[in-house]
Design a protein around this motif. Structure first.
Motif, PDB file in Angstrom:
ATOM      1  N   PHE A   1      35.247  -0.715  43.842  1.00 54.54           N
ATOM      2  CA  PHE A   1      33.658   0.251  44.381  1.00 54.54           C
ATOM      3  C   PHE A   1      33.173  -1.329  45.168  1.00 54.54           C
ATOM      4  CE2 PHE A   1      29.547   0.456  42.515  1.00 54.54           C
ATOM      5  CZ  PHE A   1      29.679   2.165  43.377  1.00 54.54           C
ATOM      6  N   ARG A   2      33.256  -2.531  44.193  1.00 51.64           N
ATOM      7  CA  ARG A   2      32.206  -3.690  44.858  1.00 51.64           C
ATOM      8  C   ARG A   2      32.828  -3.469  46.481  1.00 51.64           C
ATOM      9  NH1 ARG A   2      32.868  -5.400  39.640  1.00 51.64           N
ATOM     10  NH2 ARG A   2      34.346  -6.539  40.695  1.00 51.64           N
ATOM     11  N   ARG A   3      33.664  -3.776  46.311  1.00 53.01           N
ATOM     12  CA  ARG A   3      34.086  -3.912  47.819  1.00 53.01           C
ATOM     13  C   ARG A   3      34.286  -2.122  48.806  1.00 53.01           C
ATOM     14  NH1 ARG A   3      38.973  -5.445  45.499  1.00 53.01           N
ATOM     15  NH2 ARG A   3      40.001  -3.865  45.622  1.00 53.01           N
ATOM     16  N   ALA A   4      33.902  -1.357  48.119  1.00 51.81           N
ATOM     17  CA  ALA A   4      33.114  -0.383  49.359  1.00 51.81           C
ATOM     18  C   ALA A   4      32.121  -0.649  49.896  1.00 51.81           C
ATOM     19  CB  ALA A   4      33.402   1.441  48.549  1.00 51.81           C
ATOM     20  N   HIS A   5      31.012  -0.949  48.578  1.00 51.28           N
ATOM     21  CA  HIS A   5      29.461  -0.799  48.966  1.00 51.28           C
ATOM     22  C   HIS A   5      29.091  -2.232  49.449  1.00 51.28           C
ATOM     23  CE1 HIS A   5      30.067   2.393  46.728  1.00 51.28           C
ATOM     24  NE2 HIS A   5      29.077   2.558  47.144  1.00 51.28           N
TER      25      HIS A   5
ATOM     26  N   LEU B   1      29.011 -11.762  32.907  1.00 52.79           N
ATOM     27  CA  LEU B   1      29.488 -11.668  31.339  1.00 52.79           C
ATOM     28  C   LEU B   1      30.938 -11.353  31.046  1.00 52.79           C
ATOM     29  CD1 LEU B   1      25.839 -10.280  31.385  1.00 52.79           C
ATOM     30  CD2 LEU B   1      26.561 -11.795  29.957  1.00 52.79           C
ATOM     31  N   GLN B   2      31.113 -10.143  31.920  1.00 51.58           N
ATOM     32  CA  GLN B   2      32.235 -10.262  31.627  1.00 51.58           C
ATOM     33  C   GLN B   2      33.227 -10.830  31.626  1.00 51.58           C
ATOM     34  OE1 GLN B   2      33.953  -6.268  34.398  1.00 51.58           O
ATOM     35  NE2 GLN B   2      36.664  -7.198  34.327  1.00 51.58           N
ATOM     36  N   ASP B   3      33.935 -11.743  32.521  1.00 49.98           N
ATOM     37  CA  ASP B   3      34.732 -13.185  32.303  1.00 49.98           C
ATOM     38  C   ASP B   3      34.314 -13.768  31.055  1.00 49.98           C
ATOM     39  OD1 ASP B   3      34.957 -12.571  35.497  1.00 49.98           O
ATOM     40  OD2 ASP B   3      33.920 -14.590  36.381  1.00 49.98           O
ATOM     41  N   ALA B   4      32.660 -14.318  30.607  1.00 48.92           N
ATOM     42  CA  ALA B   4      32.538 -14.854  29.000  1.00 48.92           C
ATOM     43  C   ALA B   4      33.665 -13.981  28.371  1.00 48.92           C
ATOM     44  CB  ALA B   4      31.588 -14.995  29.304  1.00 48.92           C
TER      45      ALA B   4
ATOM     46  N   GLN C   1      20.546  -9.314  48.120  1.00 52.33           N
ATOM     47  CA  GLN C   1      20.659 -10.296  47.581  1.00 52.33           C
ATOM     48  C   GLN C   1      20.587  -9.509  46.144  1.00 52.33           C
ATOM     49  OE1 GLN C   1      21.012 -13.338  48.486  1.00 52.33           O
ATOM     50  NE2 GLN C   1      21.685 -14.225  46.808  1.00 52.33           N
ATOM     51  N   GLY C   2      20.225  -8.493  45.749  1.00 51.63           N
ATOM     52  CA  GLY C   2      19.627  -7.882  44.513  1.00 51.63           C
ATOM     53  C   GLY C   2      20.871  -7.342  44.149  1.00 51.63           C
ATOM     54  N   ASP C   3      21.715  -6.969  45.056  1.00 48.39           N
ATOM     55  CA  ASP C   3      22.832  -6.725  44.028  1.00 48.39           C
ATOM     56  C   ASP C   3      24.223  -7.432  44.096  1.00 48.39           C
ATOM     57  OD1 ASP C   3      22.801  -3.094  44.554  1.00 48.39           O
ATOM     58  OD2 ASP C   3      22.257  -4.455  47.294  1.00 48.39           O
TER      59      ASP C   3
ATOM     60  N   ALA D   1      23.017  -9.167  40.764  1.00 46.02           N
ATOM     61  CA  ALA D   1      22.912  -8.144  39.845  1.00 46.02           C
ATOM     62  C   ALA D   1      24.707  -8.527  39.416  1.00 46.02           C
ATOM     63  CB  ALA D   1      22.490  -6.668  39.611  1.00 46.02           C
ATOM     64  N   MET D   2      25.517  -8.287  40.669  1.00 46.98           N
ATOM     65  CA  MET D   2      27.345  -8.520  39.952  1.00 46.98           C
ATOM     66  C   MET D   2      27.505  -9.678  39.845  1.00 46.98           C
ATOM     67  SD  MET D   2      28.665  -6.163  43.789  1.00 46.98           S
ATOM     68  CE  MET D   2      27.813  -7.652  44.613  1.00 46.98           C
TER      69      MET D   2
END
Length: 102
Positions: free
Chosen positions: A28-32, A50-53, A38-40, A43-44
């Motif tokens: 999904f991220r690659r498609a967008h 968080l997910q990695d942690a 910079q805000g995106d 946020a990513m």
């Protein structure tokens, strides 16, 4: 043996499911990515960190069971979750406002 949402012990199956969700999120991220601001990107970076942690906890040989200051860690996690809930509420409000338009 971490309890994910729903309060049940999902063990390895839960980890595999998270990995699949990660793959879909990456697609999904690659498609967008072309339209990202910079805000995106910030946020990513937050959500990926968080997910990695959280996923790193699954790879540690010693788990929370071995901690000697469990109550301290619980209190600190509760504090951080409060901050994250505030961030989520702000993001939801902004996303809803943008979806409704001017």
């Amino acid at each position: 043996m971490r309890y994910r949402s729903g309060g049940s012990d999902r063990g390895r199956a839960g980890r595999r499911r998270v990995g699949g969700e990660t793959g879909r999120a990456a697609a999904f991220r690659r498609a967008h990515a072309a339209a990202d601001t910079q805000g995106d990107i910030c946020a990513m970076r937050l959500t990926e960190s968080l997910q990695d942690a959280v996923l790193a906890l699954d790879t540690q040989p010693a788990g929370f069971d071995d901690a000697v200051r469990k109550a301290d860690h619980v209190e600190e996690l509760r504090r951080i979750l409060g901050i994250l809930l505030d961030v989520l509420a702000d993001w939801e409000m902004l996303a809803d406002r943008e979806a409704r338009g001017p």
